[in-house]
Design a protein around this motif. Structure first.
Motif, PDB file in Angstrom:
ATOM      1  N   SER A  17       0.820  -1.222   0.000  1.00 31.58           N
ATOM      2  CA  SER A  17       0.000   0.000   0.000  1.00 31.58           C
ATOM      3  C   SER A  17       0.850   1.266   0.000  1.00 31.58           C
ATOM      4  O   SER A  17       0.529   2.255  -0.654  1.00 31.58           O
ATOM      5  CB  SER A  17      -0.889   0.032   1.244  1.00 31.58           C
ATOM      6  OG  SER A  17      -1.741  -1.080   1.271  1.00 31.58           O
ATOM      7  N   ALA A  18       1.964   1.221   0.750  1.00 32.39           N
ATOM      8  CA  ALA A  18       2.794   2.421   0.885  1.00 32.39           C
ATOM      9  C   ALA A  18       3.431   2.813  -0.445  1.00 32.39           C
ATOM     10  O   ALA A  18       3.848   3.956  -0.630  1.00 32.39           O
ATOM     11  CB  ALA A  18       3.874   2.190   1.935  1.00 32.39           C
ATOM     12  N   LEU A  19       3.515   1.843  -1.376  1.00 28.94           N
ATOM     13  CA  LEU A  19       4.091   2.165  -2.684  1.00 28.94           C
ATOM     14  C   LEU A  19       3.027   2.703  -3.633  1.00 28.94           C
ATOM     15  O   LEU A  19       3.292   3.565  -4.455  1.00 28.94           O
ATOM     16  CB  LEU A  19       4.715   0.909  -3.306  1.00 28.94           C
ATOM     17  CG  LEU A  19       5.822   0.246  -2.498  1.00 28.94           C
ATOM     18  CD1 LEU A  19       6.315  -0.998  -3.213  1.00 28.94           C
ATOM     19  CD2 LEU A  19       6.972   1.221  -2.279  1.00 28.94           C
ATOM     20  N   VAL A  20       1.809   2.189  -3.495  1.00 28.22           N
ATOM     21  CA  VAL A  20       0.745   2.540  -4.443  1.00 28.22           C
ATOM     22  C   VAL A  20       0.133   3.900  -4.124  1.00 28.22           C
ATOM     23  O   VAL A  20      -0.243   4.650  -5.019  1.00 28.22           O
ATOM     24  CB  VAL A  20      -0.374   1.464  -4.407  1.00 28.22           C
ATOM     25  CG1 VAL A  20      -1.439   1.748  -5.448  1.00 28.22           C
ATOM     26  CG2 VAL A  20       0.205   0.084  -4.615  1.00 28.22           C
ATOM     27  N   SER A  54      -1.704  -6.452  -6.011  1.00 26.89           N
ATOM     28  CA  SER A  54      -1.626  -5.046  -5.602  1.00 26.89           C
ATOM     29  C   SER A  54      -2.448  -4.764  -4.350  1.00 26.89           C
ATOM     30  O   SER A  54      -3.633  -5.034  -4.287  1.00 26.89           O
ATOM     31  CB  SER A  54      -2.121  -4.147  -6.738  1.00 26.89           C
ATOM     32  OG  SER A  54      -2.178  -2.802  -6.293  1.00 26.89           O
ATOM     33  N   SER A  55      -1.794  -4.206  -3.360  1.00 27.28           N
ATOM     34  CA  SER A  55      -2.490  -3.670  -2.192  1.00 27.28           C
ATOM     35  C   SER A  55      -2.894  -2.246  -2.515  1.00 27.28           C
ATOM     36  O   SER A  55      -2.670  -1.760  -3.611  1.00 27.28           O
ATOM     37  CB  SER A  55      -1.549  -3.658  -0.982  1.00 27.28           C
ATOM     38  OG  SER A  55      -1.005  -4.919  -0.775  1.00 27.28           O
ATOM     39  N   GLY A  56      -3.467  -1.577  -1.534  1.00 27.06           N
ATOM     40  CA  GLY A  56      -3.757  -0.158  -1.701  1.00 27.06           C
ATOM     41  C   GLY A  56      -5.225   0.186  -1.744  1.00 27.06           C
ATOM     42  O   GLY A  56      -5.583   1.365  -1.713  1.00 27.06           O
ATOM     43  N   ALA A  57      -6.107  -0.838  -1.777  1.00 29.60           N
ATOM     44  CA  ALA A  57      -7.535  -0.537  -1.873  1.00 29.60           C
ATOM     45  C   ALA A  57      -8.018   0.241  -0.638  1.00 29.60           C
ATOM     46  O   ALA A  57      -8.713   1.253  -0.758  1.00 29.60           O
ATOM     47  CB  ALA A  57      -8.327  -1.831  -2.031  1.00 29.60           C
ATOM     48  N   GLY A 215       0.570  -0.197   5.391  1.00 30.22           N
ATOM     49  CA  GLY A 215      -0.089  -1.412   4.886  1.00 30.22           C
ATOM     50  C   GLY A 215      -0.101  -2.390   6.035  1.00 30.22           C
ATOM     51  O   GLY A 215       0.150  -2.022   7.179  1.00 30.22           O
ATOM     52  N   GLN A 216      -0.369  -3.662   5.735  1.00 32.12           N
ATOM     53  CA  GLN A 216      -0.444  -4.630   6.814  1.00 32.12           C
ATOM     54  C   GLN A 216       0.858  -5.376   7.057  1.00 32.12           C
ATOM     55  O   GLN A 216       1.179  -5.728   8.168  1.00 32.12           O
ATOM     56  CB  GLN A 216      -1.560  -5.651   6.523  1.00 32.12           C
ATOM     57  CG  GLN A 216      -2.942  -5.086   6.724  1.00 32.12           C
ATOM     58  CD  GLN A 216      -3.095  -4.419   8.067  1.00 32.12           C
ATOM     59  OE1 GLN A 216      -2.731  -4.983   9.088  1.00 32.12           O
ATOM     60  NE2 GLN A 216      -3.601  -3.205   8.072  1.00 32.12           N
ATOM     61  N   GLY A 217       1.611  -5.625   5.988  1.00 29.34           N
ATOM     62  CA  GLY A 217       2.731  -6.545   6.119  1.00 29.34           C
ATOM     63  C   GLY A 217       3.975  -5.915   6.709  1.00 29.34           C
ATOM     64  O   GLY A 217       4.423  -4.874   6.270  1.00 29.34           O
TER      65      GLY A 217
END
Ligand code: GLU
Length: 374
Positions: A17-20, A54-57, A215-217
């Motif tokens: 998420s932190a990248l998207v 892809s994360s980020g939703a 994000g979570q990870g």
């Protein structure tokens, strides 16, 4: 560049998420995403198959809904994911189209990767998409996944997808460029590990509990992902996604940590079929079919003379010859009731007999582990 990368034909790339999304504004980092998609397009043009996880939703959705940065309740997370996923899908559709590629959205829950019947469905769909040349873009179906049935982090989800698709390589793009002996921000003596071949207590201790908080990870889920990937015969690499064109950078030798699998994915999968699953039934096959299997072919309904046991689609079954010798095991594409009706018949008759278009094979050769190998 290492051969784990140059020889990888099927690659899963996971981005956090932190990248998207931008940490300040929560908006999609369009330029960075465009550079990643360009990297993936270059791989696809070179004949490699790429699946993007892809994360980020949630990060994007909370921004669109104006929920700020406070911790969200489960329902709010699910609502945010519903909103953010549309934004992500839109961005990917546009960016891939710019390279003449088609993006395909796949939303998975834990059960889709753990339950054999659903697992086979998800795998079949993704294989079909790759065969057509589309790029599957995967995320957890956060909107319907409640805490008990949820991965919660895309590192492990990506590792399960990599295993499910027998990928050669899993790339976790993160805000750190690998696994360190100690948290690099706290310990000046911290050193990045280049290569891990065995995940023991030492490696787990290094993973500690560092988390980006966005994000979570954290590193722990990445090491858990590595464990899943390695067991499936998939190599994994943690590399930095904080730079533009991160896959090109990886190819040019950017710092990273490799986790090296011992077996290849096909061997790992066959071992799993041969040993880890309790067979629920058996197919008795004629000599012609036995010869076809020995030559590396799939098991077709026509070559089966009898069915034993109670099994569902996706269950493991034994394959026996008419003398009662076990030739191997495999995952059946049909449940007992359907299997019984189509054995002895040609594959083109399946649709007429069952009233639906099923698989041509009772057990596909990729889903089969023979005792004496083909
Ligand atoms: N599935 C979550 C999302 O898209 C992200 C999970 C993670 O950060 O690993 O927002």
């Amino acid at each position: 560049m290492r051969e784990e990368w140059t020889k990888a034909r099927r690659i899963v790339v996971k981005i956090g998420s932190a990248l998207v999304t931008d940490a300040e504004t929560g908006a999609i980092k369009r330029d960075w995403l465009a550079s990643l998609v360009a990297d993936i397009a270059a791989l696809a043009k070179a004949g490699r198959e790429v699946i993007l996880v892809s994360s980020g939703a949630i990060a994007l959705g909370r921004h669109v809904l104006g929920l700020g940065r406070r911790p969200l309740r489960l329902e709010e997370n699910q609502a945010a994911a519903a909103v953010g996923q549309i934004g992500l899908a839109h961005a990917y559709e546009e960016l891939f189209r710019g390279h003449g590629l088609t993006a395909a959205q796949i939303l998975l829950t834990l059960g889709d990767t753990e339950e054999r019947r659903r697992y086979l469905n998800a795998r079949g769909t993704m294989a079909t998409l790759l065969g057509i040349g589309a790029v599957p873009v995967v995320n957890e179906n956060d909107t319907v996944a409640t805490s008990e049935i949820r991965y919660g982090d895309n590192d492990r989800l990506a590792a399960r997808v990599a295993g499910m698709m027998s990928a050669d390589c899993l790339v976790l793009l993160s805000d750190v460029d690998g696994l360190y002996t100690a948290p690099p921000e706290a310990d000046p003596k911290a050193r990045r590990i280049d290569e891990v071949r065995e995940i023991g207590p030492e490696i787990e201790a290094m993973a500690g509990s560092t988390s980006t908080g966005f994000g979570q990870g954290g590193m722990i889920t990445k090491v858990e992902a590595a464990r899943i990937a390695l067991a499936a015969g998939t190599h994994m690499v943690i590399a930095s996604g904080k730079i533009a064109s991160p896959l090109s950078a990886l190819e040019r030798g950017a710092p990273c940590t490799w986790f090296i699998a011992r077996a290849d994915p096909v061997a790992a999968r066959k071992r799993w079929i041969a040993g880890a699953l309790e067979p629920r039934g058996a197919f008795i096959i004629d000599h012609g079919a036995a010869r076809a299997l020995a030559a590396g072919k799939s098991l077709l309904p026509a070559g089966i003379t009898a069915v034993e046991g109670e099994f569902d689609r996706g269950d493991a079954v034994r394959i026996r010859d008419e003398e009662g010798r076990e030739l191997g095991r495999g995952l059946t594409a049909y449940a007992r009731a359907d299997a019984e009706r189509i054995i002895g018949h040609q594959s083109h008759e399946i649709a007429r007999i069952l009233g639906f278009e099923g698989r041509a094979e009772m057990i596909h050769r990729d889903d089969m582990a023979l005792k004496r190998g083909p």
